[in-house]
Design an enzyme around this catalytic site. Structure first.
Site, PDB file in Angstrom:
ATOM      1  N   ASP A  13      75.707 119.239  70.510  1.00  8.38           N
ATOM      2  CA  ASP A  13      76.977 118.624  70.099  1.00  8.38           C
ATOM      3  C   ASP A  13      76.837 117.163  69.702  1.00  8.38           C
ATOM      4  O   ASP A  13      77.776 116.385  69.845  1.00  8.38           O
ATOM      5  CB  ASP A  13      78.037 118.759  71.217  1.00  8.38           C
ATOM      6  CG  ASP A  13      78.158 120.178  71.700  1.00  8.38           C
ATOM      7  OD1 ASP A  13      78.293 121.057  70.837  1.00  8.38           O
ATOM      8  OD2 ASP A  13      78.094 120.404  72.916  1.00  8.38           O
ATOM      9  N   LYS A  16      75.109 117.040  64.551  1.00  8.22           N
ATOM     10  CA  LYS A  16      74.073 117.385  63.556  1.00  8.22           C
ATOM     11  C   LYS A  16      74.707 117.940  62.281  1.00  8.22           C
ATOM     12  O   LYS A  16      74.234 117.674  61.187  1.00  8.22           O
ATOM     13  CB  LYS A  16      73.110 118.446  64.131  1.00  8.22           C
ATOM     14  CG  LYS A  16      72.330 117.991  65.332  1.00  8.22           C
ATOM     15  CD  LYS A  16      71.515 119.109  65.934  1.00  8.22           C
ATOM     16  CE  LYS A  16      72.339 120.179  66.625  1.00  8.22           C
ATOM     17  NZ  LYS A  16      73.036 119.766  67.840  1.00  8.22           N
ATOM     18  N   GLY A  40      77.825 125.445  67.536  1.00  9.45           N
ATOM     19  CA  GLY A  40      79.073 125.134  66.845  1.00  9.45           C
ATOM     20  C   GLY A  40      78.899 123.807  66.130  1.00  9.45           C
ATOM     21  O   GLY A  40      78.862 122.766  66.760  1.00  9.45           O
ATOM     22  N   HIS A  41      78.705 123.851  64.823  1.00  9.32           N
ATOM     23  CA  HIS A  41      78.485 122.630  64.052  1.00  9.32           C
ATOM     24  C   HIS A  41      79.729 122.339  63.230  1.00  9.32           C
ATOM     25  O   HIS A  41      80.104 123.119  62.363  1.00  9.32           O
ATOM     26  CB  HIS A  41      77.267 122.787  63.134  1.00  9.32           C
ATOM     27  CG  HIS A  41      75.983 122.974  63.885  1.00  9.32           C
ATOM     28  ND1 HIS A  41      74.816 123.373  63.304  1.00  9.32           N
ATOM     29  CD2 HIS A  41      75.700 122.801  65.203  1.00  9.32           C
ATOM     30  CE1 HIS A  41      73.868 123.444  64.229  1.00  9.32           C
ATOM     31  NE2 HIS A  41      74.383 123.104  65.387  1.00  9.32           N
ATOM     32  N   GLN A 225      71.658 123.172  69.042  1.00 15.92           N
ATOM     33  CA  GLN A 225      71.574 122.665  70.420  1.00 15.92           C
ATOM     34  C   GLN A 225      70.817 121.328  70.432  1.00 15.92           C
ATOM     35  O   GLN A 225      70.782 120.658  69.410  1.00 15.92           O
ATOM     36  CB  GLN A 225      70.914 123.681  71.361  1.00 15.92           C
ATOM     37  CG  GLN A 225      71.766 124.918  71.638  1.00 15.92           C
ATOM     38  CD  GLN A 225      71.643 125.997  70.582  1.00 15.92           C
ATOM     39  OE1 GLN A 225      70.564 126.288  70.112  1.00 15.92           O
ATOM     40  NE2 GLN A 225      72.739 126.601  70.204  1.00 15.92           N
TER      41      GLN A 225
END
Ligand code: IMP
Ligand code: MG
Length: 418
Positions: A13, A16, A40-41, A225
Protein backbone atom coordinates in the site's frame (compact mmCIF):
# COMPACT_ATOMS: atom_id res chain seq x y z
CA UNK A 1 15.04 2.72 -22.71
CA UNK A 2 15.43 1.05 -19.39
CA UNK A 3 13.79 -1.93 -17.78
CA UNK A 4 12.36 -0.48 -14.56
CA UNK A 5 11.21 -2.40 -11.51
CA UNK A 6 8.79 -0.64 -9.15
CA UNK A 7 8.79 -2.23 -5.70
CA UNK A 8 7.11 -1.54 -2.39
CA UNK A 9 9.56 -1.02 0.47
CA UNK A 10 7.16 -1.45 3.40
CA UNK A 11 4.16 -3.68 4.11
CA UNK A 12 2.36 -2.87 0.85
CA UNK A 13 0.00 0.00 0.00
CA UNK A 14 2.89 2.39 -0.61
CA UNK A 15 1.25 3.87 -3.70
CA UNK A 16 3.03 1.80 -6.36
CA UNK A 17 -0.06 2.01 -8.61
CA UNK A 18 0.30 5.76 -8.94
CA UNK A 19 4.02 5.61 -9.73
CA UNK A 20 3.45 2.86 -12.31
CA UNK A 21 0.61 4.91 -13.82
CA UNK A 22 2.94 7.91 -14.18
CA UNK A 23 5.73 5.86 -15.78
CA UNK A 24 3.32 3.98 -18.05
CA UNK A 25 2.71 7.05 -20.15
CA UNK A 26 5.86 6.20 -22.14
CA UNK A 27 5.93 2.44 -21.59
CA UNK A 28 5.67 -0.31 -24.15
CA UNK A 29 4.91 -3.06 -21.66
CA UNK A 30 3.88 -3.31 -18.00
CA UNK A 31 4.16 -6.66 -16.25
CA UNK A 32 2.56 -7.82 -12.99
CA UNK A 33 4.91 -10.47 -11.66
CA UNK A 34 3.69 -11.93 -8.37
CA UNK A 35 0.87 -11.97 -5.84
CA UNK A 36 -2.72 -12.11 -6.99
CA UNK A 37 -6.12 -10.79 -6.00
CA UNK A 38 -4.72 -9.82 -2.58
CA UNK A 39 -3.28 -6.65 -4.15
CA UNK A 40 -5.09 -3.35 -4.50
CA UNK A 41 -3.39 -0.65 -6.56
CA UNK A 42 -5.31 2.59 -6.63
CA UNK A 43 -5.07 5.14 -9.41
CA UNK A 44 -7.22 8.26 -9.62
CA UNK A 45 -8.04 8.68 -13.30
CA UNK A 46 -9.74 11.98 -14.21
CA UNK A 47 -11.16 12.29 -10.69
CA UNK A 48 -12.42 8.70 -10.77
CA UNK A 49 -10.90 6.13 -8.45
CA UNK A 50 -9.79 2.94 -10.13
CA UNK A 51 -8.53 0.01 -8.03
CA UNK A 52 -6.48 -2.67 -9.74
CA UNK A 53 -6.12 -6.13 -8.27
CA UNK A 54 -4.65 -8.39 -10.93
CA UNK A 55 -4.29 -6.25 -14.04
CA UNK A 56 -1.32 -3.85 -14.33
CA UNK A 57 -2.46 -0.28 -13.74
CA UNK A 58 -0.72 0.68 -17.01
CA UNK A 59 -3.79 -0.57 -18.91
CA UNK A 60 -5.30 2.93 -18.47
CA UNK A 61 -2.79 4.19 -21.05
CA UNK A 62 -3.90 3.28 -24.57
CA UNK A 63 -1.26 1.53 -26.61
CA UNK A 64 0.53 -0.18 -23.72
CA UNK A 65 0.82 -3.94 -23.56
CA UNK A 66 -0.07 -5.34 -20.15
CA UNK A 67 1.06 -8.72 -18.94
CA UNK A 68 -0.02 -10.95 -16.08
CA UNK A 69 3.22 -12.85 -15.67
CA UNK A 70 4.09 -16.42 -14.79
CA UNK A 71 4.65 -15.65 -11.10
CA UNK A 72 1.13 -14.31 -10.51
CA UNK A 73 -1.64 -16.46 -9.04
CA UNK A 74 -4.83 -15.64 -10.92
CA UNK A 75 -8.36 -15.71 -9.55
CA UNK A 76 -10.24 -16.07 -12.88
CA UNK A 77 -13.63 -15.00 -11.56
CA UNK A 78 -12.23 -11.81 -10.02
CA UNK A 79 -10.12 -11.17 -13.12
CA UNK A 80 -13.25 -11.35 -15.30
CA UNK A 81 -15.01 -8.88 -12.97
CA UNK A 82 -12.01 -6.55 -13.08
CA UNK A 83 -11.98 -6.56 -16.89
CA UNK A 84 -15.71 -5.77 -16.96
CA UNK A 85 -15.22 -2.87 -14.51
CA UNK A 86 -12.36 -1.42 -16.56
CA UNK A 87 -14.35 -1.62 -19.79
CA UNK A 88 -17.70 -0.40 -18.42
CA UNK A 89 -16.66 2.14 -15.77
CA UNK A 90 -13.37 3.43 -17.12
CA UNK A 91 -13.78 3.06 -20.86
CA UNK A 92 -10.63 0.97 -21.31
CA UNK A 93 -10.49 -0.19 -24.91
CA UNK A 94 -8.95 -3.01 -26.83
CA UNK A 95 -8.27 -5.20 -23.79
CA UNK A 96 -8.29 -8.37 -25.90
CA UNK A 97 -5.32 -7.07 -27.90
CA UNK A 98 -3.47 -5.49 -24.99
CA UNK A 99 -3.75 -7.88 -22.05
CA UNK A 100 -1.69 -11.06 -22.14
CA UNK A 101 -1.79 -13.82 -19.57
CA UNK A 102 1.08 -16.23 -19.03
CA UNK A 103 0.05 -19.88 -19.48
CA UNK A 104 2.40 -20.64 -16.57
CA UNK A 105 0.48 -18.50 -14.08
CA UNK A 106 -1.25 -20.63 -11.45
CA UNK A 107 -5.00 -20.48 -10.90
CA UNK A 108 -6.76 -19.71 -7.63
CA UNK A 109 -9.88 -21.87 -7.38
CA UNK A 110 -12.65 -22.28 -4.82
CA UNK A 111 -10.74 -24.75 -2.68
CA UNK A 112 -7.93 -22.23 -2.26
CA UNK A 113 -10.13 -19.50 -0.84
CA UNK A 114 -11.94 -22.04 1.37
CA UNK A 115 -8.58 -23.28 2.64
CA UNK A 116 -7.37 -19.73 3.29
CA UNK A 117 -10.52 -18.99 5.31
CA UNK A 118 -10.36 -22.30 7.17
CA UNK A 119 -6.71 -21.85 8.02
CA UNK A 120 -7.27 -18.33 9.35
CA UNK A 121 -9.68 -19.87 11.85
CA UNK A 122 -7.06 -22.40 12.90
CA UNK A 123 -3.96 -20.21 12.79
CA UNK A 124 -4.56 -16.47 12.48
CA UNK A 125 -2.15 -14.52 10.27
CA UNK A 126 -4.55 -11.81 9.13
CA UNK A 127 -4.43 -12.75 5.45
CA UNK A 128 -6.75 -11.22 2.86
CA UNK A 129 -8.45 -14.65 2.56
CA UNK A 130 -8.01 -14.45 -1.21
CA UNK A 131 -6.57 -17.97 -1.44
CA UNK A 132 -3.04 -16.76 -2.17
CA UNK A 133 -1.12 -19.01 0.26
CA UNK A 134 -2.97 -22.22 -0.72
CA UNK A 135 -2.50 -21.49 -4.46
CA UNK A 136 1.24 -21.03 -4.04
CA UNK A 137 1.29 -24.16 -1.81
CA UNK A 138 -0.29 -26.21 -4.61
CA UNK A 139 2.24 -24.74 -7.06
CA UNK A 140 5.15 -25.84 -4.89
CA UNK A 141 3.53 -29.26 -4.28
CA UNK A 142 3.38 -29.56 -8.08
CA UNK A 143 -0.28 -30.24 -8.34
CA UNK A 144 -1.39 -26.70 -9.20
CA UNK A 145 -3.66 -25.82 -12.11
CA UNK A 146 -2.13 -23.32 -14.52
CA UNK A 147 -3.80 -20.93 -16.94
CA UNK A 148 -2.32 -23.00 -19.78
CA UNK A 149 -4.45 -25.93 -18.57
CA UNK A 150 -7.48 -23.94 -19.74
CA UNK A 151 -6.49 -24.43 -23.35
CA UNK A 152 -8.19 -27.80 -23.32
CA UNK A 153 -6.18 -29.59 -25.90
CA UNK A 154 -7.13 -32.52 -23.76
CA UNK A 155 -9.99 -31.89 -21.28
CA UNK A 156 -9.35 -35.23 -19.54
CA UNK A 157 -5.92 -33.96 -18.61
CA UNK A 158 -7.46 -31.09 -16.63
CA UNK A 159 -9.89 -33.48 -14.94
CA UNK A 160 -7.02 -35.69 -13.82
CA UNK A 161 -5.08 -32.69 -12.53
CA UNK A 162 -8.11 -31.47 -10.59
CA UNK A 163 -8.61 -34.93 -9.10
CA UNK A 164 -5.03 -35.03 -7.84
CA UNK A 165 -5.27 -31.53 -6.33
CA UNK A 166 -8.73 -31.98 -4.82
CA UNK A 167 -8.22 -35.46 -3.34
CA UNK A 168 -5.53 -34.07 -1.09
CA UNK A 169 -7.04 -30.65 -0.45
CA UNK A 170 -10.48 -32.04 0.40
CA UNK A 171 -8.92 -33.89 3.34
CA UNK A 172 -7.59 -30.57 4.61
CA UNK A 173 -10.87 -28.76 3.94
CA UNK A 174 -12.69 -31.39 5.95
CA UNK A 175 -10.15 -31.00 8.75
CA UNK A 176 -10.74 -27.21 8.83
CA UNK A 177 -14.50 -27.84 8.91
CA UNK A 178 -14.92 -26.34 5.44
CA UNK A 179 -17.14 -27.80 2.69
CA UNK A 180 -15.48 -30.16 0.22
CA UNK A 181 -15.15 -29.24 -3.44
CA UNK A 182 -16.29 -31.70 -6.12
CA UNK A 183 -14.14 -32.37 -9.18
CA UNK A 184 -17.08 -32.23 -11.60
CA UNK A 185 -18.20 -28.85 -10.22
CA UNK A 186 -14.72 -27.41 -10.53
CA UNK A 187 -14.32 -28.78 -14.02
CA UNK A 188 -17.50 -26.97 -15.07
CA UNK A 189 -16.25 -23.77 -13.45
CA UNK A 190 -12.95 -24.14 -15.28
CA UNK A 191 -14.76 -24.54 -18.61
CA UNK A 192 -16.55 -21.24 -17.95
CA UNK A 193 -13.30 -19.50 -17.02
CA UNK A 194 -11.67 -20.88 -20.13
CA UNK A 195 -14.47 -19.52 -22.28
CA UNK A 196 -14.14 -16.08 -20.68
CA UNK A 197 -10.36 -15.74 -20.51
CA UNK A 198 -8.97 -18.32 -22.92
CA UNK A 199 -8.30 -15.80 -25.69
CA UNK A 200 -6.04 -13.76 -23.39
CA UNK A 201 -3.74 -16.67 -22.60
CA UNK A 202 -0.65 -16.18 -24.73
CA UNK A 203 1.49 -19.22 -25.52
CA UNK A 204 3.99 -16.91 -27.17
CA UNK A 205 4.39 -14.51 -24.25
CA UNK A 206 8.09 -15.24 -23.65
CA UNK A 207 8.84 -14.06 -27.19
CA UNK A 208 6.76 -10.88 -26.76
CA UNK A 209 8.55 -9.99 -23.54
CA UNK A 210 11.92 -10.82 -25.08
CA UNK A 211 11.13 -8.55 -28.05
CA UNK A 212 10.13 -5.60 -25.86
CA UNK A 213 13.25 -5.96 -23.73
CA UNK A 214 15.72 -6.43 -26.56
CA UNK A 215 14.18 -3.74 -28.78
CA UNK A 216 15.08 -1.16 -26.18
CA UNK A 217 11.53 -0.32 -25.17
CA UNK A 218 10.45 0.89 -21.73
CA UNK A 219 9.29 -2.14 -19.77
CA UNK A 220 7.94 -1.74 -16.26
CA UNK A 221 7.82 -4.54 -13.72
CA UNK A 222 5.01 -3.70 -11.33
CA UNK A 223 5.63 -5.09 -7.86
CA UNK A 224 2.76 -6.02 -5.57
CA UNK A 225 2.71 -5.94 -1.74
CA UNK A 226 5.98 -4.79 -0.15
CA UNK A 227 9.43 -5.98 0.82
CA UNK A 228 8.50 -6.52 4.47
CA UNK A 229 5.84 -8.98 3.27
CA UNK A 230 8.36 -10.95 1.16
CA UNK A 231 8.21 -14.67 1.98
CA UNK A 232 12.01 -14.80 2.50
CA UNK A 233 13.20 -11.39 3.70
CA UNK A 234 9.92 -10.17 5.22
CA UNK A 235 8.61 -10.40 8.78
CA UNK A 236 7.96 -14.16 8.58
CA UNK A 237 5.48 -15.76 9.30
CA UNK A 238 3.40 -12.58 8.96
CA UNK A 239 4.14 -12.25 5.26
CA UNK A 240 2.52 -13.03 1.95
CA UNK A 241 3.41 -16.17 -0.03
CA UNK A 242 5.48 -14.70 -2.86
CA UNK A 243 8.82 -12.92 -3.28
CA UNK A 244 7.83 -9.28 -3.46
CA UNK A 245 11.37 -7.99 -3.93
CA UNK A 246 13.12 -7.27 -7.26
CA UNK A 247 14.39 -10.84 -7.59
CA UNK A 248 10.77 -12.05 -7.33
CA UNK A 249 9.82 -9.71 -10.16
CA UNK A 250 12.53 -11.27 -12.31
CA UNK A 251 11.26 -14.77 -11.58
CA UNK A 252 7.65 -13.73 -12.07
CA UNK A 253 8.26 -12.09 -15.44
CA UNK A 254 11.03 -14.33 -16.76
CA UNK A 255 13.26 -11.27 -17.32
CA UNK A 256 16.81 -11.99 -16.13
CA UNK A 257 18.29 -9.86 -13.29
CA UNK A 258 21.09 -8.54 -15.52
CA UNK A 259 18.50 -6.76 -17.68
CA UNK A 260 17.05 -4.58 -14.91
CA UNK A 261 18.41 -1.04 -15.23
CA UNK A 262 16.51 0.84 -12.56
CA UNK A 263 14.75 -0.09 -9.34
CA UNK A 264 12.32 2.45 -7.94
CA UNK A 265 11.60 1.81 -4.26
CA UNK A 266 8.25 3.25 -3.19
CA UNK A 267 7.61 4.19 0.42
CA UNK A 268 5.04 6.29 2.20
CA UNK A 269 6.46 9.06 4.39
CA UNK A 270 5.01 7.19 7.36
CA UNK A 271 4.30 3.48 7.92
CA UNK A 272 1.15 1.37 7.70
CA UNK A 273 0.42 -2.31 8.03
CA UNK A 274 -2.71 -4.45 7.62
CA UNK A 275 -2.88 -7.81 9.33
CA UNK A 276 -0.84 -9.27 12.17
CA UNK A 277 2.88 -8.99 12.88
CA UNK A 278 5.51 -6.73 14.39
CA UNK A 279 5.38 -2.97 13.87
CA UNK A 280 7.90 -1.26 16.15
CA UNK A 281 6.90 2.35 15.37
CA UNK A 282 3.14 1.72 15.53
CA UNK A 283 1.15 4.50 17.23
CA UNK A 284 -2.02 4.05 19.24
CA UNK A 285 -2.73 7.71 19.98
CA UNK A 286 -4.52 10.60 18.30
CA UNK A 287 -1.67 10.96 15.75
CA UNK A 288 -2.40 7.40 14.57
CA UNK A 289 -6.10 8.22 14.31
CA UNK A 290 -5.25 11.41 12.41
CA UNK A 291 -2.98 9.64 9.90
CA UNK A 292 -5.47 6.79 9.52
CA UNK A 293 -8.28 9.18 8.68
CA UNK A 294 -6.41 11.80 6.68
CA UNK A 295 -4.55 9.09 4.73
CA UNK A 296 -7.77 7.08 4.23
CA UNK A 297 -5.87 4.08 5.52
CA UNK A 298 -8.28 1.21 4.97
CA UNK A 299 -7.25 -2.11 3.36
CA UNK A 300 -8.50 -2.10 -0.23
CA UNK A 301 -9.43 -5.80 -0.18
CA UNK A 302 -10.73 -6.36 3.32
CA UNK A 303 -11.70 -2.81 4.35
CA UNK A 304 -9.77 -3.31 7.60
CA UNK A 305 -8.32 -0.20 9.24
CA UNK A 306 -4.60 -0.07 8.54
CA UNK A 307 -2.33 0.23 11.55
CA UNK A 308 -0.34 3.50 11.38
CA UNK A 309 2.99 4.72 12.75
CA UNK A 310 6.19 6.68 12.11
CA UNK A 311 8.60 6.03 9.29
CA UNK A 312 11.28 3.50 10.19
CA UNK A 313 14.67 3.71 8.50
CA UNK A 314 16.27 0.43 9.62
CA UNK A 315 13.84 -1.78 7.70
CA UNK A 316 13.86 0.68 4.79
CA UNK A 317 17.66 0.37 4.60
CA UNK A 318 17.20 -3.40 4.37
CA UNK A 319 14.64 -2.87 1.61
CA UNK A 320 17.06 -0.64 -0.32
CA UNK A 321 19.64 -3.42 -0.08
CA UNK A 322 17.47 -6.47 -0.84
CA UNK A 323 15.79 -4.80 -3.81
CA UNK A 324 18.86 -3.01 -5.15
CA UNK A 325 16.86 0.22 -5.06
CA UNK A 326 18.46 2.91 -7.22
CA UNK A 327 15.97 5.70 -6.48
CA UNK A 328 13.16 6.44 -4.07
CA UNK A 329 9.57 7.55 -4.61
CA UNK A 330 7.97 9.07 -1.51
CA UNK A 331 4.19 9.04 -1.32
CA UNK A 332 1.46 10.69 0.76
CA UNK A 333 3.55 13.66 1.88
CA UNK A 334 0.34 15.72 2.12
CA UNK A 335 -1.03 13.42 4.85
CA UNK A 336 1.57 14.87 7.24
CA UNK A 337 0.82 18.52 6.28
CA UNK A 338 -0.95 19.48 9.49
CA UNK A 339 1.10 17.67 12.13
CA UNK A 340 3.15 20.00 14.37
CA UNK A 341 5.87 17.45 15.13
CA UNK A 342 7.07 14.43 13.20
CA UNK A 343 9.31 11.54 14.12
CA UNK A 344 11.56 9.23 12.14
CA UNK A 345 12.96 6.02 13.63
CA UNK A 346 16.73 5.96 13.02
CA UNK A 347 17.49 2.68 14.77
CA UNK A 348 16.73 0.66 17.88
CA UNK A 349 17.91 0.60 21.49
CA UNK A 350 19.15 -2.68 22.91
CA UNK A 351 15.74 -3.37 24.48
CA UNK A 352 14.16 -3.09 21.02
CA UNK A 353 12.51 0.28 21.52
CA UNK A 354 12.79 2.72 18.58
CA UNK A 355 15.32 5.57 18.59
CA UNK A 356 13.19 8.46 17.32
CA UNK A 357 14.47 11.66 15.76
CA UNK A 358 12.11 14.60 16.14
CA UNK A 359 11.58 16.81 13.12
CA UNK A 360 9.35 19.89 13.14
CA UNK A 361 6.28 19.69 10.90
CA UNK A 362 5.63 22.21 8.11
CA UNK A 363 1.95 22.85 8.88
CA UNK A 364 1.38 24.20 5.38
CA UNK A 365 -0.54 22.56 2.57
CA UNK A 366 1.70 20.85 0.02
CA UNK A 367 -1.24 20.29 -2.33
CA UNK A 368 -0.65 21.87 -5.70
CA UNK A 369 3.14 22.16 -5.29
CA UNK A 370 4.57 21.31 -8.67
CA UNK A 371 8.29 21.58 -7.99
CA UNK A 372 10.62 20.55 -5.21
CA UNK A 373 11.68 24.12 -4.50
CA UNK A 374 8.06 25.14 -3.83
CA UNK A 375 7.79 22.70 -0.92
CA UNK A 376 7.89 24.16 2.61
CA UNK A 377 11.39 24.18 4.15
CA UNK A 378 10.58 21.62 6.84
CA UNK A 379 9.08 19.26 4.25
CA UNK A 380 12.36 19.44 2.33
CA UNK A 381 14.25 18.81 5.57
CA UNK A 382 12.08 15.74 6.21
CA UNK A 383 12.73 14.41 2.70
CA UNK A 384 16.47 15.03 2.97
CA UNK A 385 16.57 13.20 6.31
CA UNK A 386 15.12 10.16 4.50
CA UNK A 387 17.53 10.48 1.57
CA UNK A 388 20.54 10.75 3.83
CA UNK A 389 19.35 8.05 6.22
CA UNK A 390 18.90 5.63 3.33
CA UNK A 391 21.81 6.93 1.24
CA UNK A 392 19.57 6.83 -1.78
CA UNK A 393 18.26 9.70 -3.92
CA UNK A 394 14.58 10.70 -3.96
CA UNK A 395 13.29 11.35 -7.47
CA UNK A 396 9.51 11.47 -7.01
CA UNK A 397 7.26 12.87 -4.29
CA UNK A 398 3.52 12.38 -4.30
CA UNK A 399 1.41 15.10 -2.66
CA UNK A 400 -2.12 13.89 -3.38
CA UNK A 401 -4.30 11.24 -4.99
CA UNK A 402 -4.53 12.73 -8.45
CA UNK A 403 -2.32 11.81 -11.37
CA UNK A 404 -0.75 15.26 -11.42
CA UNK A 405 -0.07 15.52 -7.69
CA UNK A 406 3.45 14.32 -8.26
CA UNK A 407 6.73 16.24 -8.00
CA UNK A 408 9.77 14.97 -9.84
CA UNK A 409 13.18 15.83 -8.49
CA UNK A 410 16.66 15.65 -9.95
CA UNK A 411 18.55 12.75 -8.30
CA UNK A 412 21.29 13.90 -5.94
CA UNK A 413 24.43 12.23 -7.19
CA UNK A 414 26.38 12.68 -3.96
CA UNK A 415 24.43 9.83 -2.38
CA UNK A 416 26.02 6.42 -2.73
CA UNK A 417 23.57 3.83 -3.94
CA UNK A 418 24.14 0.46 -2.30
P1 IMP B 1 -2.17 -12.88 1.96
O1 IMP B 1 -1.25 -12.27 0.95
O2 IMP B 1 -3.63 -12.67 1.64
O3 IMP B 1 -1.84 -14.31 2.24
O4 IMP B 1 -1.93 -12.09 3.34
C1 IMP B 1 -0.72 -12.17 4.06
C2 IMP B 1 -0.38 -10.81 4.68
O5 IMP B 1 -0.06 -9.90 3.65
C3 IMP B 1 -1.52 -10.17 5.47
O6 IMP B 1 -0.97 -9.43 6.54
C4 IMP B 1 -2.14 -9.21 4.47
O7 IMP B 1 -2.81 -8.14 5.08
C5 IMP B 1 -0.90 -8.74 3.73
N1 IMP B 1 -1.16 -8.30 2.37
C6 IMP B 1 -1.35 -9.07 1.27
N2 IMP B 1 -1.52 -8.30 0.18
C7 IMP B 1 -1.41 -7.02 0.58
C8 IMP B 1 -1.45 -5.78 -0.11
O8 IMP B 1 -1.61 -5.69 -1.33
N3 IMP B 1 -1.28 -4.66 0.66
C9 IMP B 1 -1.06 -4.73 2.00
N4 IMP B 1 -1.00 -5.87 2.68
C10 IMP B 1 -1.17 -7.02 1.98
MG1 MG C 1 -2.83 -1.84 -1.76
Amino acid sequence: MPIVAVVGMQWGDEGKGKIVDYLSLNADMIIRCQGGANAGHTVVNRGKKCVFHQIPSGILHPGTKCVIGQGVVIDPKKLGDEITRLVCDHGVKDIENRLFISPRAHVTLRHHTLLDEGREGYRYLGTTKSGIGPTYSDKVKRHGIRMGDFNFRNPYELKTKLEIALNENNVLLDWYGQPKVEVEDQLRVCFNHAAALGSLIDEDLDTKIHCSVTNDRLVILEGAQGSLLDIDVGTYPYVTSSNTTTAGLCMGSGIPPTRINKVIGVTKVYTTRVGEGSFPTELHDETAAYIQERGNEFGSITGRKRRCGWLELTSLRNSVWHNGVTELSLTKLDVLDELPTLRICRGFYQDGSPLLQTIPGWQTSTAGCTSYKELPGNAKKYIETIEEGLQCPVTMISTGQGRHDLITKEARNDLCVY
